[in-house]
Scaffold this motif. Structure first.
Motif, PDB file in Angstrom:
ATOM      1  N   ASP A 118      13.536  -6.001 -12.007  1.00 14.46           N
ATOM      2  CA  ASP A 118      12.221  -6.468 -11.568  1.00 14.46           C
ATOM      3  C   ASP A 118      12.344  -7.911 -11.122  1.00 14.46           C
ATOM      4  O   ASP A 118      13.318  -8.602 -11.449  1.00 14.46           O
ATOM      5  CB  ASP A 118      11.174  -6.349 -12.697  1.00 14.46           C
ATOM      6  N   ASN A 119      11.366  -8.349 -10.366  1.00 12.74           N
ATOM      7  CA  ASN A 119      11.290  -9.755  -9.964  1.00 12.74           C
ATOM      8  C   ASN A 119       9.815 -10.095  -9.804  1.00 12.74           C
ATOM      9  O   ASN A 119       9.218  -9.860  -8.746  1.00 12.74           O
ATOM     10  CB  ASN A 119      12.048 -10.004  -8.656  1.00 12.74           C
ATOM     11  N   LEU A 120       9.219 -10.610 -10.855  1.00 17.27           N
ATOM     12  CA  LEU A 120       7.787 -10.910 -10.827  1.00 17.27           C
ATOM     13  C   LEU A 120       7.468 -12.050  -9.872  1.00 17.27           C
ATOM     14  O   LEU A 120       6.327 -12.155  -9.406  1.00 17.27           O
ATOM     15  CB  LEU A 120       7.303 -11.246 -12.236  1.00 17.27           C
ATOM     16  N   ILE A 121       8.459 -12.882  -9.578  1.00 22.18           N
ATOM     17  CA  ILE A 121       8.240 -13.953  -8.602  1.00 22.18           C
ATOM     18  C   ILE A 121       7.946 -13.366  -7.225  1.00 22.18           C
ATOM     19  O   ILE A 121       7.195 -13.933  -6.430  1.00 22.18           O
ATOM     20  CB  ILE A 121       9.469 -14.885  -8.535  1.00 22.18           C
ATOM     21  N   GLU A 122       8.535 -12.196  -6.947  1.00 21.99           N
ATOM     22  CA  GLU A 122       8.346 -11.533  -5.656  1.00 21.99           C
ATOM     23  C   GLU A 122       7.554 -10.233  -5.791  1.00 21.99           C
ATOM     24  O   GLU A 122       7.570  -9.388  -4.889  1.00 21.99           O
ATOM     25  CB  GLU A 122       9.704 -11.257  -5.013  1.00 21.99           C
ATOM     26  N   ASP A 123       6.855 -10.056  -6.922  1.00 20.25           N
ATOM     27  CA  ASP A 123       6.006  -8.879  -7.164  1.00 20.25           C
ATOM     28  C   ASP A 123       6.781  -7.562  -7.102  1.00 20.25           C
ATOM     29  O   ASP A 123       6.262  -6.540  -6.632  1.00 20.25           O
ATOM     30  CB  ASP A 123       4.837  -8.828  -6.165  1.00 20.25           C
ATOM     31  N   ILE A 124       8.022  -7.573  -7.585  1.00 21.06           N
ATOM     32  CA  ILE A 124       8.811  -6.346  -7.713  1.00 21.06           C
ATOM     33  C   ILE A 124       8.658  -5.844  -9.143  1.00 21.06           C
ATOM     34  O   ILE A 124       9.054  -6.523 -10.089  1.00 21.06           O
ATOM     35  CB  ILE A 124      10.292  -6.591  -7.381  1.00 21.06           C
ATOM     36  N   ASP A 125       8.063  -4.677  -9.321  1.00 17.84           N
ATOM     37  CA  ASP A 125       7.733  -4.167 -10.651  1.00 17.84           C
ATOM     38  C   ASP A 125       8.977  -3.693 -11.396  1.00 17.84           C
ATOM     39  O   ASP A 125      10.015  -3.366 -10.802  1.00 17.84           O
ATOM     40  CB  ASP A 125       6.732  -3.007 -10.539  1.00 17.84           C
ATOM     41  N   TYR A 126       8.831  -3.615 -12.701  1.00 15.01           N
ATOM     42  CA  TYR A 126       9.899  -3.215 -13.605  1.00 15.01           C
ATOM     43  C   TYR A 126      10.295  -1.756 -13.377  1.00 15.01           C
ATOM     44  O   TYR A 126       9.456  -0.852 -13.427  1.00 15.01           O
ATOM     45  CB  TYR A 126       9.425  -3.413 -15.041  1.00 15.01           C
ATOM     46  N   THR A 127      11.585  -1.528 -13.111  1.00 15.32           N
ATOM     47  CA  THR A 127      12.116  -0.187 -12.866  1.00 15.32           C
ATOM     48  C   THR A 127      13.337   0.010 -13.761  1.00 15.32           C
ATOM     49  O   THR A 127      14.487  -0.227 -13.341  1.00 15.32           O
ATOM     50  CB  THR A 127      12.507  -0.012 -11.387  1.00 15.32           C
ATOM     51  N   PRO A 128      13.153   0.439 -15.017  1.00 11.92           N
ATOM     52  CA  PRO A 128      14.283   0.518 -15.960  1.00 11.92           C
ATOM     53  C   PRO A 128      15.368   1.490 -15.549  1.00 11.92           C
ATOM     54  O   PRO A 128      16.537   1.317 -15.909  1.00 11.92           O
ATOM     55  CB  PRO A 128      13.618   0.941 -17.276  1.00 11.92           C
ATOM     56  N   SER A 129      15.023   2.531 -14.765  1.00 15.71           N
ATOM     57  CA  SER A 129      16.018   3.540 -14.396  1.00 15.71           C
ATOM     58  C   SER A 129      17.127   2.978 -13.506  1.00 15.71           C
ATOM     59  O   SER A 129      18.177   3.623 -13.342  1.00 15.71           O
ATOM     60  CB  SER A 129      15.339   4.710 -13.682  1.00 15.71           C
ATOM     61  N   ILE A 130      16.943   1.776 -12.964  1.00 11.41           N
ATOM     62  CA  ILE A 130      17.994   1.169 -12.142  1.00 11.41           C
ATOM     63  C   ILE A 130      19.240   0.914 -12.982  1.00 11.41           C
ATOM     64  O   ILE A 130      20.350   0.755 -12.446  1.00 11.41           O
ATOM     65  CB  ILE A 130      17.482  -0.150 -11.494  1.00 11.41           C
ATOM     66  N   ALA A 131      19.081   0.913 -14.321  1.00  9.03           N
ATOM     67  CA  ALA A 131      20.222   0.701 -15.214  1.00  9.03           C
ATOM     68  C   ALA A 131      21.307   1.742 -15.012  1.00  9.03           C
ATOM     69  O   ALA A 131      22.491   1.485 -15.281  1.00  9.03           O
ATOM     70  CB  ALA A 131      19.752   0.723 -16.669  1.00  9.03           C
ATOM     71  N   ILE A 132      20.942   2.920 -14.540  1.00  8.01           N
ATOM     72  CA  ILE A 132      21.917   3.996 -14.333  1.00  8.01           C
ATOM     73  C   ILE A 132      22.965   3.582 -13.302  1.00  8.01           C
ATOM     74  O   ILE A 132      24.155   3.887 -13.445  1.00  8.01           O
ATOM     75  CB  ILE A 132      21.197   5.285 -13.906  1.00  8.01           C
ATOM     76  N   LYS A 133      22.554   2.875 -12.273  1.00  7.12           N
ATOM     77  CA  LYS A 133      23.484   2.485 -11.212  1.00  7.12           C
ATOM     78  C   LYS A 133      24.571   1.540 -11.731  1.00  7.12           C
ATOM     79  O   LYS A 133      25.732   1.628 -11.302  1.00  7.12           O
ATOM     80  CB  LYS A 133      22.729   1.851 -10.043  1.00  7.12           C
ATOM     81  N   LEU A 134      24.213   0.652 -12.633  1.00  6.20           N
ATOM     82  CA  LEU A 134      25.222  -0.249 -13.191  1.00  6.20           C
ATOM     83  C   LEU A 134      26.221   0.523 -14.049  1.00  6.20           C
ATOM     84  O   LEU A 134      27.433   0.271 -13.993  1.00  6.20           O
ATOM     85  CB  LEU A 134      24.549  -1.341 -14.021  1.00  6.20           C
ATOM     86  N   GLN A 135      25.738   1.479 -14.827  1.00  6.65           N
ATOM     87  CA  GLN A 135      26.654   2.297 -15.628  1.00  6.65           C
ATOM     88  C   GLN A 135      27.581   3.119 -14.738  1.00  6.65           C
ATOM     89  O   GLN A 135      28.772   3.261 -15.038  1.00  6.65           O
ATOM     90  CB  GLN A 135      25.845   3.223 -16.541  1.00  6.65           C
ATOM     91  N   GLU A 136      27.052   3.648 -13.645  1.00  4.29           N
ATOM     92  CA  GLU A 136      27.894   4.417 -12.717  1.00  4.29           C
ATOM     93  C   GLU A 136      29.001   3.539 -12.135  1.00  4.29           C
ATOM     94  O   GLU A 136      30.137   3.996 -11.942  1.00  4.29           O
ATOM     95  CB  GLU A 136      27.029   5.015 -11.614  1.00  4.29           C
ATOM     96  N   LEU A 137      28.677   2.283 -11.856  1.00  6.98           N
ATOM     97  CA  LEU A 137      29.684   1.364 -11.354  1.00  6.98           C
ATOM     98  C   LEU A 137      30.757   1.108 -12.411  1.00  6.98           C
ATOM     99  O   LEU A 137      31.962   1.126 -12.110  1.00  6.98           O
ATOM    100  CB  LEU A 137      29.039   0.050 -10.934  1.00  6.98           C
ATOM    101  N   LEU A 138      30.330   0.891 -13.659  1.00  5.53           N
ATOM    102  CA  LEU A 138      31.305   0.640 -14.719  1.00  5.53           C
ATOM    103  C   LEU A 138      32.231   1.842 -14.914  1.00  5.53           C
ATOM    104  O   LEU A 138      33.435   1.676 -15.116  1.00  5.53           O
ATOM    105  CB  LEU A 138      30.574   0.305 -16.025  1.00  5.53           C
ATOM    106  N   ILE A 139      31.676   3.033 -14.867  1.00  9.93           N
ATOM    107  CA  ILE A 139      32.492   4.237 -14.999  1.00  9.93           C
ATOM    108  C   ILE A 139      33.525   4.310 -13.867  1.00  9.93           C
ATOM    109  O   ILE A 139      34.681   4.686 -14.081  1.00  9.93           O
ATOM    110  CB  ILE A 139      31.598   5.497 -15.003  1.00  9.93           C
ATOM    111  N   LYS A 140      33.115   3.925 -12.676  1.00  6.42           N
ATOM    112  CA  LYS A 140      33.985   3.990 -11.508  1.00  6.42           C
ATOM    113  C   LYS A 140      35.166   3.045 -11.637  1.00  6.42           C
ATOM    114  O   LYS A 140      36.289   3.368 -11.209  1.00  6.42           O
ATOM    115  CB  LYS A 140      33.183   3.663 -10.255  1.00  6.42           C
ATOM    116  N   ILE A 141      34.963   1.865 -12.241  1.00  5.46           N
ATOM    117  CA  ILE A 141      36.011   0.832 -12.229  1.00  5.46           C
ATOM    118  C   ILE A 141      36.653   0.604 -13.594  1.00  5.46           C
ATOM    119  O   ILE A 141      37.600  -0.186 -13.696  1.00  5.46           O
ATOM    120  CB  ILE A 141      35.430  -0.518 -11.728  1.00  5.46           C
TER     121      ILE A 141
END
Length: 252
Positions: A225-248
Motif C-alpha cells: 500500500d501507499n497511503l501517500i498516493e492513495d494506494i489501498d492495502y493489498t495483503p495478497s501481494i505478499a504471494i509474489k515475493l514468496q514466489e520470487l524467493l522460491i525461484k532464487i
C-alpha cells in the motif's frame, strides 16, 4: 585438490535459511513449496522445517508485532541454528514513487517505537518525539554496552539478493513500529526522522535479535500500500515475493 573441494563445499551447500513472515498470507506459499515438511510449535510460534529446491529451509510465522518477532527470532535461532535469516513480507510505502508490488531491501532499519519526549503536563505533540537508542542497546564481546541507532541487513546478502532479483529492487530505510498507521502527517514524520521509505511491524526486532546472536540478516519487503498516493492495502501481494524467493532460493 578433489579431496579439498569435498571438504569445503558442504558448508556452502547445506547452509540453513530461516525465512520469516508475520501472517499466513506471508508464508503459506513458501510452506506449500516445501518438501519433507515437519511442523514444530514452540509456545505460540509455529515453524515449518523442510526443503525447497534441495535447500534446508525453516519457515517461521512470527505473528504480528515487535515482541512476537523478537520471540520468534530468538526461538528460531536457538532451536534451528540457521546460518541466514530472511525477514520478508509486506510493507506500506510512505513516500511518493513506490508502487504496489515494488520490492525493497532494508538498508537501515529503525525502531519507530523507540523515542523520548519533553515533559508536558497537558499537551501531546508528536513532532516533539526524538529517537531513543537505549532499548536498542546490546552487549559487545567485552560485555560493554553497544548502542545502536538502527540495525542493518547484511551487505553480502543484500547484494546477492539484488543480483538475483528482477531489476528495480531498491535499498531503503525501514521504520518498524507496533502500529498500522494511517495518519499521513505521522508517515511524513517517520520519513523525515528516519529517511524511511516504508513502514512495517517486525523487521527491526528480528534484526536486533539476529545481531545479538551474530546471524547474518536480510530484510525484504514488497509494497502492499501507499497511503501517500492513495494506494489501498493489498495483503495478497505478499504471494509474489514468496514466489520470487522460491525461484532464487537455491542460488542464495
Amino acid at each position: 585438490m578433489r579431496k579439498l573441494l569435498i571438504l569445503l563445499i558442504p558448508s556452502f551447500i547445506f547452509a540453513r535459511i530461516l525465512i520469516q513472515g508475520a501472517m499466513p498470507i506471508e508464508i503459506d506459499t513458501l510452506v506449500n513449496a516445501m518438501n519433507d515438511k515437519k511442523v514444530v510449535k514452540i509456545g505460540s510460534y509455529i515453524f515449518y522445517e523442510g526443503k525447497i529446491k534441495g535447500r534446508d529451509i525453516v519457515v517461521s510465522r512470527t505473528l504480528i508485532g515487535l515482541v512476537n518477532a523478537s520471540a520468534a527470532t530468538t526461538l528460531g535461532i536457538t532451536y534451528f541454528k540457521p546460518d541466514i535469516i530472511i525477514n520478508q513480507g509486506t510493507a506500506g510505502a510512505i513516500v511518493e514513487g513506490l508502487k504496489l508490488g515494488d520490492i525493497v531491501v532494508g538498508d537501515r532499519i529503525y525502531n519507530a517505537n523507540s523515542y523520548k519526549t519533553p515533559k508536558s503536563l497537558y499537551t501531546i505533540n508528536p513532532l516533539a518525539k526524538e529517537p531513543m537508542i537505549a532499548p536498542l542497546t546490546l552487549l559487545d564481546t567485552n560485555n560493554e554496552d553497544l548502542k545502536n541507532e538502527y540495525f542493518t541487513s547484511d551487505e553480502t546478502l543484500v547484494n546477492k539478493f539484488i543480483s538475483l532479483a528482477p531489476k528495480g529492487v531498491l535499498k531503503v530505510n525501514i521504520a518498524s513500529a507496533d502500529a498500522f498507521n494511517k495518519e499521513i502527517l505521522m508517515l511524513h514524520l517517520w520519513n523525515k526522522t528516519y529517511n524511511a521509505s516504508v513502514e512495517e511491524m517486525e523487521s527491526v526486532a528480528a534484526a536486533q535479535v539476529a545481531k545479538a546472536f551474530n546471524v547474518p540478516f536480510l530484510a525484504i519487503r514488497i509494497v502492499s500500500d501507499n497511503l501517500i498516493e492513495d494506494i489501498d492495502y493489498t495483503p495478497s501481494i505478499a504471494i509474489k515475493l514468496q514466489e520470487l524467493l522460491i525461484k532464487i532460493i537455491d542460488k542464495f
